[in-house]
Design a protein around this motif. Structure first.
Motif, PDB file in Angstrom:
ATOM      1  N   THR A  26     -65.681  69.372 -43.605  1.00 45.40           N
ATOM      2  CA  THR A  26     -64.450  69.493 -42.596  1.00 45.40           C
ATOM      3  C   THR A  26     -64.891  68.481 -41.554  1.00 45.40           C
ATOM      4  OG1 THR A  26     -63.843  71.599 -42.867  1.00 45.40           O
ATOM      5  CG2 THR A  26     -63.685  70.878 -40.445  1.00 45.40           C
ATOM      6  N   ILE A  27     -64.152  67.571 -41.140  1.00 47.64           N
ATOM      7  CA  ILE A  27     -64.368  66.682 -39.785  1.00 47.64           C
ATOM      8  C   ILE A  27     -63.619  67.155 -38.715  1.00 47.64           C
ATOM      9  CG2 ILE A  27     -64.337  64.255 -39.135  1.00 47.64           C
ATOM     10  CD1 ILE A  27     -64.132  63.663 -41.806  1.00 47.64           C
ATOM     11  N   TRP A  28     -64.171  67.861 -37.592  1.00 51.24           N
ATOM     12  CA  TRP A  28     -63.401  68.467 -36.534  1.00 51.24           C
ATOM     13  C   TRP A  28     -63.391  67.671 -35.502  1.00 51.24           C
ATOM     14  CZ3 TRP A  28     -61.999  73.702 -36.918  1.00 51.24           C
ATOM     15  CH2 TRP A  28     -61.545  74.245 -35.552  1.00 51.24           C
ATOM     16  N   PHE A  29     -61.871  67.151 -35.167  1.00 52.84           N
ATOM     17  CA  PHE A  29     -61.919  66.202 -33.960  1.00 52.84           C
ATOM     18  C   PHE A  29     -61.351  67.233 -32.625  1.00 52.84           C
ATOM     19  CE2 PHE A  29     -61.243  63.445 -37.461  1.00 52.84           C
ATOM     20  CZ  PHE A  29     -61.293  62.116 -37.053  1.00 52.84           C
ATOM     21  N   THR A  30     -62.384  66.996 -31.677  1.00 53.98           N
ATOM     22  CA  THR A  30     -62.066  67.721 -30.255  1.00 53.98           C
ATOM     23  C   THR A  30     -62.013  66.629 -29.311  1.00 53.98           C
ATOM     24  OG1 THR A  30     -62.643  69.530 -28.882  1.00 53.98           O
ATOM     25  CG2 THR A  30     -64.556  68.215 -30.205  1.00 53.98           C
ATOM     26  N   GLY A  31     -61.313  67.096 -28.226  1.00 57.32           N
ATOM     27  CA  GLY A  31     -61.178  66.164 -26.979  1.00 57.32           C
ATOM     28  C   GLY A  31     -60.027  66.408 -26.188  1.00 57.32           C
ATOM     29  N   LEU A  32     -59.936  66.001 -25.113  1.00 60.19           N
ATOM     30  CA  LEU A  32     -58.633  66.274 -24.257  1.00 60.19           C
ATOM     31  C   LEU A  32     -57.591  65.667 -24.981  1.00 60.19           C
ATOM     32  CD1 LEU A  32     -59.878  64.973 -20.816  1.00 60.19           C
ATOM     33  CD2 LEU A  32     -59.471  67.248 -21.551  1.00 60.19           C
ATOM     34  N   SER A  33     -56.223  66.668 -24.572  1.00 57.13           N
ATOM     35  CA  SER A  33     -54.964  65.835 -24.927  1.00 57.13           C
ATOM     36  C   SER A  33     -54.769  64.307 -24.268  1.00 57.13           C
ATOM     37  CB  SER A  33     -53.720  66.864 -23.955  1.00 57.13           C
ATOM     38  OG  SER A  33     -52.490  66.370 -24.440  1.00 57.13           O
ATOM     39  N   ALA A  34     -54.069  63.645 -25.270  1.00 57.76           N
ATOM     40  CA  ALA A  34     -54.049  62.022 -24.982  1.00 57.76           C
ATOM     41  C   ALA A  34     -55.119  61.280 -25.366  1.00 57.76           C
ATOM     42  CB  ALA A  34     -53.287  61.940 -23.801  1.00 57.76           C
ATOM     43  N   SER A  35     -56.338  61.870 -25.769  1.00 56.10           N
ATOM     44  CA  SER A  35     -57.341  61.237 -26.201  1.00 56.10           C
ATOM     45  C   SER A  35     -57.478  60.292 -27.273  1.00 56.10           C
ATOM     46  CB  SER A  35     -58.860  62.377 -26.303  1.00 56.10           C
ATOM     47  OG  SER A  35     -58.526  63.139 -27.617  1.00 56.10           O
ATOM     48  N   GLY A  36     -56.533  60.762 -28.340  1.00 55.60           N
ATOM     49  CA  GLY A  36     -56.182  59.914 -29.434  1.00 55.60           C
ATOM     50  C   GLY A  36     -56.965  60.536 -30.623  1.00 55.60           C
ATOM     51  N   LYS A  37     -57.267  61.694 -30.449  1.00 53.00           N
ATOM     52  CA  LYS A  37     -57.614  62.734 -31.738  1.00 53.00           C
ATOM     53  C   LYS A  37     -56.781  62.423 -33.003  1.00 53.00           C
ATOM     54  CE  LYS A  37     -57.326  66.638 -29.789  1.00 53.00           C
ATOM     55  NZ  LYS A  37     -56.814  65.919 -28.361  1.00 53.00           N
ATOM     56  N   SER A  38     -55.524  62.920 -32.854  1.00 51.18           N
ATOM     57  CA  SER A  38     -54.651  62.625 -33.771  1.00 51.18           C
ATOM     58  C   SER A  38     -54.614  61.448 -34.275  1.00 51.18           C
ATOM     59  CB  SER A  38     -53.082  63.393 -33.442  1.00 51.18           C
ATOM     60  OG  SER A  38     -53.424  64.595 -33.070  1.00 51.18           O
ATOM     61  N   THR A  39     -54.481  60.228 -33.617  1.00 49.21           N
ATOM     62  CA  THR A  39     -54.190  58.970 -34.062  1.00 49.21           C
ATOM     63  C   THR A  39     -55.363  58.592 -34.931  1.00 49.21           C
ATOM     64  OG1 THR A  39     -52.850  58.324 -32.110  1.00 49.21           O
ATOM     65  CG2 THR A  39     -53.933  56.644 -33.262  1.00 49.21           C
ATOM     66  N   ILE A  40     -56.622  58.789 -34.518  1.00 46.15           N
ATOM     67  CA  ILE A  40     -57.582  58.415 -35.214  1.00 46.15           C
ATOM     68  C   ILE A  40     -57.615  59.105 -36.515  1.00 46.15           C
ATOM     69  CG2 ILE A  40     -60.129  58.520 -35.193  1.00 46.15           C
ATOM     70  CD1 ILE A  40     -60.108  57.870 -32.181  1.00 46.15           C
ATOM     71  N   ALA A  41     -57.495  60.603 -36.595  1.00 44.14           N
ATOM     72  CA  ALA A  41     -57.541  61.327 -37.641  1.00 44.14           C
ATOM     73  C   ALA A  41     -56.430  60.958 -38.609  1.00 44.14           C
ATOM     74  CB  ALA A  41     -57.312  62.832 -37.314  1.00 44.14           C
ATOM     75  N   THR A  42     -55.342  60.632 -38.074  1.00 47.05           N
ATOM     76  CA  THR A  42     -54.326  60.050 -39.324  1.00 47.05           C
ATOM     77  C   THR A  42     -54.853  58.789 -39.769  1.00 47.05           C
ATOM     78  OG1 THR A  42     -52.508  61.190 -37.677  1.00 47.05           O
ATOM     79  CG2 THR A  42     -51.931  59.332 -39.381  1.00 47.05           C
ATOM     80  N   ALA A  43     -55.444  58.097 -39.127  1.00 45.97           N
ATOM     81  CA  ALA A  43     -55.671  56.718 -39.741  1.00 45.97           C
ATOM     82  C   ALA A  43     -56.903  56.924 -40.600  1.00 45.97           C
ATOM     83  CB  ALA A  43     -56.181  55.632 -38.661  1.00 45.97           C
ATOM     84  N   LEU A  44     -57.883  57.921 -40.435  1.00 46.78           N
ATOM     85  CA  LEU A  44     -58.858  58.091 -41.229  1.00 46.78           C
ATOM     86  C   LEU A  44     -58.357  58.888 -42.539  1.00 46.78           C
ATOM     87  CD1 LEU A  44     -61.877  58.492 -41.828  1.00 46.78           C
ATOM     88  CD2 LEU A  44     -62.053  60.560 -40.481  1.00 46.78           C
TER      89      LEU A  44
END
Length: 208
Positions: A26-44
């Motif tokens: 599991t790669i667990w992305f955490t961070g504030l809203s609008a930090s770019g978590k989902s964008t990076i996770a989608t690209a990965l």
């Protein structure tokens, strides 16, 4: 806790990894809203799939349309939201899938619970713990507010969204994440390269 239930053993993780020719984690992305978590996770996720690896992304908003649609945003509901996601992520990882979770997950205790869950024994006593890679996508609050793609920070500042992380609710930043990405200084492509390099160095991209 449910009663009158019995755990039914399955294949060992090592057997499943061998058959699927890859290791689950599991790669667990955490961070504030609008930090770019989902964008990076989608690209990965896309990059991993192009490499022929089984990967699946669990997104904070998307999951609230189904599995967690009964939960609000108070602290108790946030705790339960992350608990459920941790359990689902563990199941995906146990199936030899690379699981990517993109959730604010603001509380350190909840993230540590998710990590501990992955360290628990598998169906077979010889199973190794499931790798848990915490990726902290760091961004200054003022930059996140300036981005504000969903207009959430504006609504929070106006008092229209109570319990909003970073404004009226706390965010407890990871102290020792496996990977730190300063998204206001790092491109999405470089963030993916940074994560891939870590996974390769740790030997996570082949079967165990």
């Amino acid at each position: 806790m449910s009663t009158n239930i019995t755990w039914h053993p399955s294949l060992s993780r090592s057997e499943r990894n061998k058959f699927r020719k890859q290791r689950g984690l599991t790669i667990w992305f955490t961070g504030l809203s609008a930090s770019g978590k989902s964008t990076i996770a989608t690209a990965l996720e896309q990059h991993l799939l192009h490499q022929g690896l089984a990967a699946y992304r669990l997104d904070g908003d998307n999951v609230r349309f189904g599995l967690n649609k009964d939960l609000g945003f108070d602290e108790k509901s946030r705790n339960e939201n992350i608990r459920r996601i941790a359990e689902v992520a563990k199941l995906f990882a146990d199936s030899s899938t690379i699981t990517l979770t993109s959730f604010i997950s603001p509380y350190k205790a909840d993230r540590e619970t998710a990590r501990a869950l992955h360290a628990a024994p598998g169906a077979d006593p010889s199973d190794e713990p499931l790798p848990f890679v915490e990726v902290y996508v760091e961004i200054p609050l003022e930059v996140a507010e300036a981005r504000d793609p969903k207009g959430l920070y504006k609504k929070a500042r106006e008092g229209k969204i109570p319990e909003f992380t970073g404004i009226s609710a706390p965010y407890e930043a990871p102290e020792n994440p496996e990977i730190l990405i300063k998204s206001h200084e790092t491109s999405v492509e470089d963030a993916v390269r940074q994560i891939m390099q870590y996974l390769q160095e740790k030997g996570f991209l082949g079967s165990a």
